[in-house]
Scaffold this active site. Structure first.
Site, mmCIF file in Angstrom:
data_model
loop_
_atom_site.group_PDB
_atom_site.id
_atom_site.type_symbol
_atom_site.label_atom_id
_atom_site.label_comp_id
_atom_site.label_asym_id
_atom_site.label_seq_id
_atom_site.Cartn_x
_atom_site.Cartn_y
_atom_site.Cartn_z
ATOM 1 N N GLU A 142 0.842 -1.197 0.000
ATOM 2 C CA GLU A 142 0.000 0.000 0.000
ATOM 3 C C GLU A 142 0.882 1.254 0.000
ATOM 4 O O GLU A 142 1.808 1.330 0.804
ATOM 5 C CB GLU A 142 -0.912 0.017 1.231
ATOM 6 C CG GLU A 142 -1.976 1.081 1.153
ATOM 7 C CD GLU A 142 -2.957 1.034 2.312
ATOM 8 O OE1 GLU A 142 -4.137 1.355 2.108
ATOM 9 O OE2 GLU A 142 -2.534 0.699 3.436
ATOM 10 N N GLY A 276 2.265 0.757 11.510
ATOM 11 C CA GLY A 276 1.953 -0.119 12.630
ATOM 12 C C GLY A 276 1.682 -1.526 12.161
ATOM 13 O O GLY A 276 2.160 -2.501 12.730
ATOM 14 N N ALA A 277 0.905 -1.640 11.085
ATOM 15 C CA ALA A 277 0.553 -2.944 10.528
ATOM 16 C C ALA A 277 -0.071 -2.726 9.161
ATOM 17 O O ALA A 277 -0.354 -1.600 8.754
ATOM 18 C CB ALA A 277 -0.402 -3.690 11.450
ATOM 19 N N MET A 278 -0.328 -3.831 8.433
ATOM 20 C CA MET A 278 -0.918 -3.763 7.098
ATOM 21 C C MET A 278 -1.876 -4.922 6.904
ATOM 22 O O MET A 278 -1.541 -6.072 7.208
ATOM 23 C CB MET A 278 0.179 -3.797 6.033
ATOM 24 C CG MET A 278 -0.346 -3.798 4.610
ATOM 25 S SD MET A 278 -1.337 -2.317 4.249
ATOM 26 C CE MET A 278 -2.322 -2.899 2.882
ATOM 27 N N GLU A 279 -3.057 -4.603 6.337
ATOM 28 C CA GLU A 279 -4.169 -5.547 6.305
ATOM 29 C C GLU A 279 -4.143 -6.488 5.112
ATOM 30 O O GLU A 279 -5.188 -6.795 4.508
ATOM 31 C CB GLU A 279 -5.488 -4.758 6.296
ATOM 32 C CG GLU A 279 -5.763 -3.925 5.057
ATOM 33 C CD GLU A 279 -5.325 -2.476 5.130
ATOM 34 O OE1 GLU A 279 -5.868 -1.643 4.398
ATOM 35 O OE2 GLU A 279 -4.428 -2.174 5.942
ATOM 36 N N ASN A 280 -2.997 -7.031 4.735
ATOM 37 C CA ASN A 280 -2.961 -8.010 3.659
ATOM 38 C C ASN A 280 -3.966 -9.123 3.948
ATOM 39 O O ASN A 280 -4.047 -9.624 5.071
ATOM 40 C CB ASN A 280 -1.563 -8.616 3.547
ATOM 41 C CG ASN A 280 -0.476 -7.569 3.534
ATOM 42 O OD1 ASN A 280 -0.500 -6.652 2.725
ATOM 43 N ND2 ASN A 280 0.471 -7.699 4.452
ATOM 44 N N GLU A 311 -6.596 -4.314 12.081
ATOM 45 C CA GLU A 311 -6.282 -5.061 10.860
ATOM 46 C C GLU A 311 -7.290 -6.176 10.621
ATOM 47 O O GLU A 311 -7.639 -6.466 9.465
ATOM 48 C CB GLU A 311 -4.861 -5.630 10.927
ATOM 49 C CG GLU A 311 -3.775 -4.603 11.208
ATOM 50 C CD GLU A 311 -3.825 -3.397 10.279
ATOM 51 O OE1 GLU A 311 -4.164 -3.554 9.093
ATOM 52 O OE2 GLU A 311 -3.528 -2.280 10.746
ATOM 53 N N HIS A 314 -10.314 -4.867 8.947
ATOM 54 C CA HIS A 314 -10.070 -4.615 7.524
ATOM 55 C C HIS A 314 -10.358 -5.841 6.651
ATOM 56 O O HIS A 314 -10.570 -5.702 5.435
ATOM 57 C CB HIS A 314 -8.610 -4.219 7.298
ATOM 58 C CG HIS A 314 -8.338 -2.755 7.397
ATOM 59 N ND1 HIS A 314 -9.085 -1.804 6.742
ATOM 60 C CD2 HIS A 314 -7.352 -2.068 8.047
ATOM 61 C CE1 HIS A 314 -8.585 -0.600 6.988
ATOM 62 N NE2 HIS A 314 -7.543 -0.739 7.779
ATOM 63 N N GLU A 333 -9.897 3.319 6.741
ATOM 64 C CA GLU A 333 -9.142 3.448 7.981
ATOM 65 C C GLU A 333 -10.026 3.867 9.156
ATOM 66 O O GLU A 333 -9.840 3.408 10.284
ATOM 67 C CB GLU A 333 -7.993 4.435 7.788
ATOM 68 C CG GLU A 333 -7.005 4.030 6.711
ATOM 69 C CD GLU A 333 -6.396 2.651 6.929
ATOM 70 O OE1 GLU A 333 -6.465 2.100 8.052
ATOM 71 O OE2 GLU A 333 -5.865 2.084 5.957
#
Length: 866
Positions: A142, A276-280, A311, A314, A333
């Site tokens: 992203e 912080g994190a990523m919603e893969n 996450e 998401h 978000e």
């Protein structure tokens, strides 16, 4: 980087022409341990390339149409369109492969390229752990970085299935969106994903340590996995992470009335992560600082839990149903932020039922700050291209948006809100939507007309102020009460006009009972227009405190009437509940930033009430805010007095705190951050070398680094001391802490070395660059840093044009001379803006930084006249 932009108009035209069916992506990462096919980079931290083969099948609406596919790669070897080989040198330029003369209906494209490992946290990031010398890879896509790993139609509304085949070194693990298969000859062949967007695809590759479990509901079993590097495995509290995850599964599936939409759910704690994190989808990546190596307060566990839940939310809102274009990024978000905090607040058995207190004291203060900058914008921002969205991950997109969603829930009703959400998921599963799709569903379930609400809340910028207007008679009985709403002028340079908005708020009446402020009445109502009468309070005895926006339902700055302010000033710590305390603290901080409350008075207020504050998250926020107020908002000739007062109070609180408590640890860190006298610094040194002890205080790895960094910044710790501490902690975290300590040393040589490593060289990976910048900027070293103002303005444009977005933004924001609070800094910024012709994104970052100087000057003047 130049040549990597994509406009909304281009994306809309491509979406009109194309329907993407499926990708098959074949990556050869077998050389990753050594740095790739080209070998490691000069600094050994990363480098090299890997072979990427993409086959993509797509439908075209018009015969003979021209389009393009995105790719950022050092070399392209083959481009084959519908069986015809194209000349890569002719069709590949500026991160695009031109696709001319497409045939109507089904098309197939094959691209063979060498793609590059990165050390910037973008694309396929490669990290070597100093503990085991093993390489660890992960992707971060992203906003537009899938194209750094495979050829892709890089926009969220061109969803497709993705089938990854990955060759990796023997003994490694490969994790992706689909369940991990058994490898054959070190090749992992994954099953195709459901239809998802490019930016939520993922690969995590390396000799990761893992722990596995399941979530079971209604006869369905979802495999759960948690991963980290082996060097962190001893610190991984998997049971706690699984417990939070299961809480989220239970609450979200009930509220969304839609089963978890993917085949498994892995959470991977990865190194050097920018966010912080990523919603893969099904493979969430999280910064591995959330694997706590040392004692932390409960506030850190609460923040980590919110990240985990954010996450997970998401997976439905963002992954199952995805925005059509990035102007609805805020909705992704904001929804995840609102629902994650609501889950913490309302889910049965939650450890953090006070999560709205944390939200009021951290997220909303971020939103209020962002909304008063020249770059303020409507929540539904105008996103014309990728450059726009890259700087739009801000306090409005996350915090203001979530605040407004909370307001919307209060406006339509929580049950009605989630009923609308349920209809939305069922109608748009695996598709793309616009804001109007969600609002339409909510209108149906709530019966509210949301068009006016949306126009005023989502399509306008700025913040409202709510004030009480009270009249009482001689006996103290209220004869008139109204809520006055103001719409202050937008900051200079901001687009739009101030507007009054509809607010759903509560008014709390509080009385002093046995020394405590207890709520005795609560009135909930709609506020609209300039003045809203509240007849429910007329004829009643005036309470000690009347608190507008009690329970923090709406997004607005709130002011207290004179009598309430007097009581709150004397008894802020005496509210029986944490949320009204947090709202009062936040109001005081907001007044300080707005130069309505002098910094010295804010310090006095905090010192009078912080000892009674039980919420550790609020305590830590107050620590940060006091230090910021003293460093930037205090009159320069009083600043040292204020810092001395604060540091002495911090030491007193540290010694008085319950041994081993969260409060003790928080006060230890606050004291260490500002210790200044010889005696105070001697205490830090004694705690570090073991000659001093405070009962119950564990001087563990992270606290040791905090002590040493302050000693380094004050000239008490030299390179030998830093090297000795690094020898005790030969980890990547230790390397970051050592880099901060070295850059913090108060010598011209140390500053020159730090500056050169960040500005004059591009060899540092993202995490070390961030660490060096953090050490370089020391509030006690203003004179030493003053010469770097001119150097900054001389270098900043070239940095923006030559570095990746993440690396450039770190430098542009981190090295801006924010400590040089003077008209001269404003003038230098204005001169640069007038002459440099920066891109819109760079101009925005610079004007935001400039606004900080302007605000600090105003606050210093207010403090000087107090």
């Amino acid at each position: 980087m130049p040549g990597t932009n994509l406009t909304r108009d281009e994306a809309q035209e491509r979406a009109r022409l194309l329907t993407v069916d499926a990708y098959e992506i074949d990556l050869d990462l077998s050389g990753a341990q050594e740095g790739g096919a080209s070998g490691p980079g000069e600094d050994g931290s990363t480098g090299g390339t890997y072979r990427s083969v993409t086959t993509v099948r797509f439908e075209v609406a018009e015969a003979g149409a021209d389009s393009f596919i995105d790719l950022v790669a050092p070399a392209v070897h083959e481009v084959v369109l519908n069986g015809e080989a194209l000349d890569p040198g002719a069709v590949f330029k500026d991160s695009r492969i031109a696709l001319a003369g497409l045939r109507a209906g089904r098309n197939e494209l094959r691209v063979v390229a060498d793609c590059a490992y990165t050390n910037t946290g973008e694309g396929l990031h490669r990290f070597v752990d100093p503990v085991d010398q093993q390489a660890y890879l992960y992707t971060q896509f992203e906003v537009p970085d899938a194209r750094r790993v495979f050829a892709s139609f890089e926009q969220p509304d061109l969803k497709a299935t993705f089938q990854f085949t990955v060759k990796a070194p023997e003994g490694w693990t490969v994790i992706s969106n689909s369940p991990t298969p058994e490898p054959s000859d070190n090749i992992w062949r994954f099953e195709p994903t459901p239809r998802i967007s490019t930016y939520i695809t993922a690969l995590i590759v390396g000799p990761y340590h893992s722990v596995h479990s399941t979530y079971e509901k209604d006869g369905r079993t979802v495999p759960l996995g948690i991963y980290c590097r082996p060097s962190l495995a001893e610190h991984l509290d998997a049971d706690e992470i699984f417990a939070v995850t299961r809480q989220g599964f239970e609450w979200f599936q009930e509220k969304f009335d839609y089963a978890y939409p993917f085949a498994k759910y892995d959470q991977l704690f990865v190194p050097e992560f920018n966010a912080g994190a990523m919603e893969n989808a099904g493979a969430v990546t999280i910064r591995d600082q959330y694997v706590f190596r040392s004692k932390v307060t409960d506030a850190a566990y609460e923040v980590r839990a919110e990240t985990i839940l954010h996450e997970l939310a998401h997976m439905w809102f963002g992954d199952l149903v995805t925005m059509e274009w990035w102007n609805d990024l805020w909705l992704n978000e904001s929804f995840a932020t609102y629902t994650s905090i609501a889950c913490q607040a309302y889910a049965p058995g939650s450890k953090w039922p006070h999560s709205w207190t944390t939200f009021a004291n951290s997220m909303k203060t971020w939103a209020y700050r962002q909304d008063q900058l020249p770059s303020t914008h409507p929540i539904m921002a105008e996103i014309n291209d990728l450059d726009d969205v890259l700087v739009n991950f801000d306090g409005i997109t996350y915090a203001k948006g979530a605040s407004v969603l909370k307001q919307l829930v209060a406006y339509v009703g929580m049950d009605e809100f989630f009923q609308g959400v349920q209809s939305y998921f069922k109608a748009h599963a695996y598709g793309n939507t616009r804001l109007s799709d969600l609002l339409g569903a909510l209108e149906e379930t709530s019966g509210r007309d949301l068009k006016t609400w949306s126009k005023k809340w989502l399509e306008t910028a700025g913040i409202n102020i709510l004030r009480p207007e009270i009249e009482v008679d001689g006996a103290g009985v209220i004869t008139s009460f109204a809520v006055k709403q103001e719409a202050p002028a937008l900051p200079a340079g901001a687009k739009g006009e101030p507007v009054l908005r509809p607010h759903r708020i509560a008014i709390g009446a509080y009385e002093l009972q046995n020394g405590k402020l207890v709520r005795t009445e609560r009135i909930e109502l709609d506020v609209d227009g300039a003045l809203t009468p509240v007849p429910q309070l007329v004829g009643k005895q005036r309470p000690a405190v009347l608190l507008l926006n009690d329970d923090d339902l709406s997004y607005a700055k709130v002011r207290l009437d004179e009598e309430s302010l007097k009581v709150v000033t004397e008894h802020l710590g005496d509210f029986t509940e944490s949320l009204p305390r947090a709202l009062s603290w936040a109001s005081a901080w907001d007044m300080t930033r707005d130069a309505e409350l002098p910094a010295r008075d804010y310090l006095s207020l905090v010192l009078s009430g912080i000892g009674k504050e039980s919420d550790i998250g609020v305590v830590q926020s107050l620590h940060r805010q006091v230090k910021l107020a003293l460093d930037l908002y205090a009159a320069p000739d009083w600043r040292e007095t204020g810092l001395a007062t604060w540091t002495a109070a911090a030491l007193e609180q540290l010694r008085a705190a319950e041994p081993g408590s969260d409060h003790q640890l928080a006060w230890a860190r606050a004291f260490a951050a500002s210790a200044r006298t010889d005696a105070q610094l001697d205490l830090l040194q004694g705690l570090l070398d073991g000659t001093e002890e405070i009962s119950g205080l564990a001087v563990d790895t992270e606290l040791r680094w905090g002590l040493l960094q302050r000693l380094a910044a004050t000239g008490r710790a030299d390179e030998k001391a830093i090297a000795a501490e690094l020898d005790r902690d030969k980890t990547s975290a230790g390397e970051r802490h050592a880099a901060t300590a070295r850059a913090a040393r108060p010598t011209a040589e140390a500053k020159a070395e730090a500056w050169a490593s960040v500005v004059e060289s591009d060899k540092l990976p993202n995490s070390l660059q961030e660490a060096v910048i953090g050490g370089f900027v020391q509030p006690d070293q203003r004179e030493l840093l003053a010469p770097y103002t001119a150097k900054y303005f001389a270098a900043v444009k070239d940095i923006w044009n030559s570095r990746s977005h993440e690396m450039a933004q770190q430098i542009v924001v981190g090295h801006y001379p924010a400590l040089q609070v003077s008209q001269e800094t404003l003038d230098a910024t204005d001169a640069w803006l007038a002459s440099a012709e920066p891109t819109p994104a760079l101009r925005r970052l610079m004007t935001e930084s400039r606004a900080g100087i302007e605000r600090a000057l105003k606050a210093q003047q207010a403090d000087a006249t107090a």
